[in-house]
Design a protein around this motif. Sequence first.
Motif, short mmCIF file in Angstrom:
data_model
loop_
_atom_site.label_atom_id
_atom_site.label_comp_id
_atom_site.label_asym_id
_atom_site.label_seq_id
_atom_site.Cartn_x
_atom_site.Cartn_y
_atom_site.Cartn_z
N GLY A 87 0.69 -1.23 0.01
CA GLY A 87 -0.13 -0.08 -0.05
C GLY A 87 0.86 1.21 0.07
O GLY A 87 0.45 2.39 -0.93
N LEU A 88 1.95 1.12 0.84
CA LEU A 88 2.76 2.45 0.97
C LEU A 88 3.52 2.83 -0.63
O LEU A 88 3.47 3.83 -0.99
N MET A 89 4.00 1.50 -1.23
CA MET A 89 4.46 1.76 -2.49
C MET A 89 3.46 2.19 -3.59
O MET A 89 3.93 2.87 -4.47
N SER A 90 2.28 1.67 -3.36
CA SER A 90 1.36 2.04 -4.28
C SER A 90 0.97 3.55 -4.24
O SER A 90 0.90 4.19 -5.23
N ARG A 91 1.04 3.94 -3.04
CA ARG A 91 0.72 5.32 -2.77
C ARG A 91 1.93 6.33 -3.24
O ARG A 91 1.78 7.36 -3.62
N MET A 92 3.08 5.77 -3.07
CA MET A 92 4.25 6.57 -3.47
C MET A 92 4.62 6.54 -4.78
O MET A 92 4.66 7.57 -5.43
N CYS A 93 4.35 5.52 -5.60
CA CYS A 93 4.77 5.55 -6.95
C CYS A 93 3.54 5.68 -8.02
O CYS A 93 3.63 5.81 -9.07
N ASP A 95 13.92 6.93 -2.99
CA ASP A 95 15.07 6.52 -3.73
C ASP A 95 14.46 6.32 -5.19
O ASP A 95 14.89 6.89 -6.08
N HIS A 96 13.46 5.48 -5.36
CA HIS A 96 13.03 5.19 -6.66
C HIS A 96 12.38 6.57 -7.11
O HIS A 96 12.62 6.76 -8.46
N LEU A 97 11.64 7.28 -6.37
CA LEU A 97 10.95 8.72 -6.83
C LEU A 97 12.28 9.36 -7.20
O LEU A 97 12.13 10.20 -8.42
N ARG A 98 13.29 9.58 -6.42
CA ARG A 98 14.34 10.57 -6.74
C ARG A 98 15.08 10.06 -8.41
O ARG A 98 15.16 11.01 -9.16
N LYS A 99 15.18 8.98 -8.37
CA LYS A 99 15.69 8.42 -9.74
C LYS A 99 14.91 8.85 -10.93
O LYS A 99 15.23 9.23 -12.08
N GLN A 100 13.55 8.86 -10.47
CA GLN A 100 12.63 9.32 -11.62
C GLN A 100 12.14 10.69 -11.48
O GLN A 100 11.72 11.22 -12.47
N GLY A 101 12.89 11.48 -10.70
CA GLY A 101 12.70 12.86 -10.72
C GLY A 101 11.61 13.41 -10.03
O GLY A 101 11.09 14.48 -10.04
N ARG A 102 11.14 12.72 -9.31
CA ARG A 102 9.96 12.90 -8.40
C ARG A 102 10.21 12.56 -7.00
O ARG A 102 10.77 11.70 -6.67
N VAL A 103 9.72 13.58 -6.18
CA VAL A 103 10.00 13.53 -4.71
C VAL A 103 8.85 13.72 -3.87
O VAL A 103 8.72 13.39 -2.65
#
Length: 188
Positions: A34-40, A84-92
């Motif tokens: 759920g956390l990962m779904s909300r984040m990405c 880290d995943h969001l940073r790599k995609q340019g999203r924070v």
Amino acid sequence: MNYDDETQLIEDILDGEAAAYAVLVRRYQSPIHGLMSRMCRNPEDASDLTQEAFVVAYEKLEKFKVGARFFPWLYTLSLNIARDHLRKQGRVEIPASALHDGFMENIQDETADDALIEKIDSEKLFAAMDALGLETREVLILRYQEGLSIQDIADALKISVSAVKMRISRGLERLRVIFVDSIGGQEA
């Protein structure tokens, strides 16, 4: 074997019973996914990140302080993987639109201003959440969406209990101001 005792379960895993780790995965897979779904907001990425979180947690389990609660530790680790995943995609930023419906109900339970809350719908709440900074939004999500205790949030974010209380208090006050502004500046 009694797997209700999480401390014993973790000790067993550390003693080489790798199969016991499946119990922890089953126990916490849903909230971490759920956390990962909300984040990405991407189902495939969420599944991959969830799997990565459990692999990394297993690899780092020796660093876990036996006797502490596992979920806040796992949640912190998972949150860092997602960031880290969001940073790599340019999203924070975590979009407030990713909040689930229960958030609205939970936050209303602790807000004393019932008359004001009656004027707020979930769409306005989500828009207001977008206006908060990431640190404040994370604390409110952990408290009102994930249902973590103040102590668990402090452990997860590695900040003091008083800092958590302060962020929640300021976050709720900031939301109140945003809501009042959104209804034309009229207090209920």
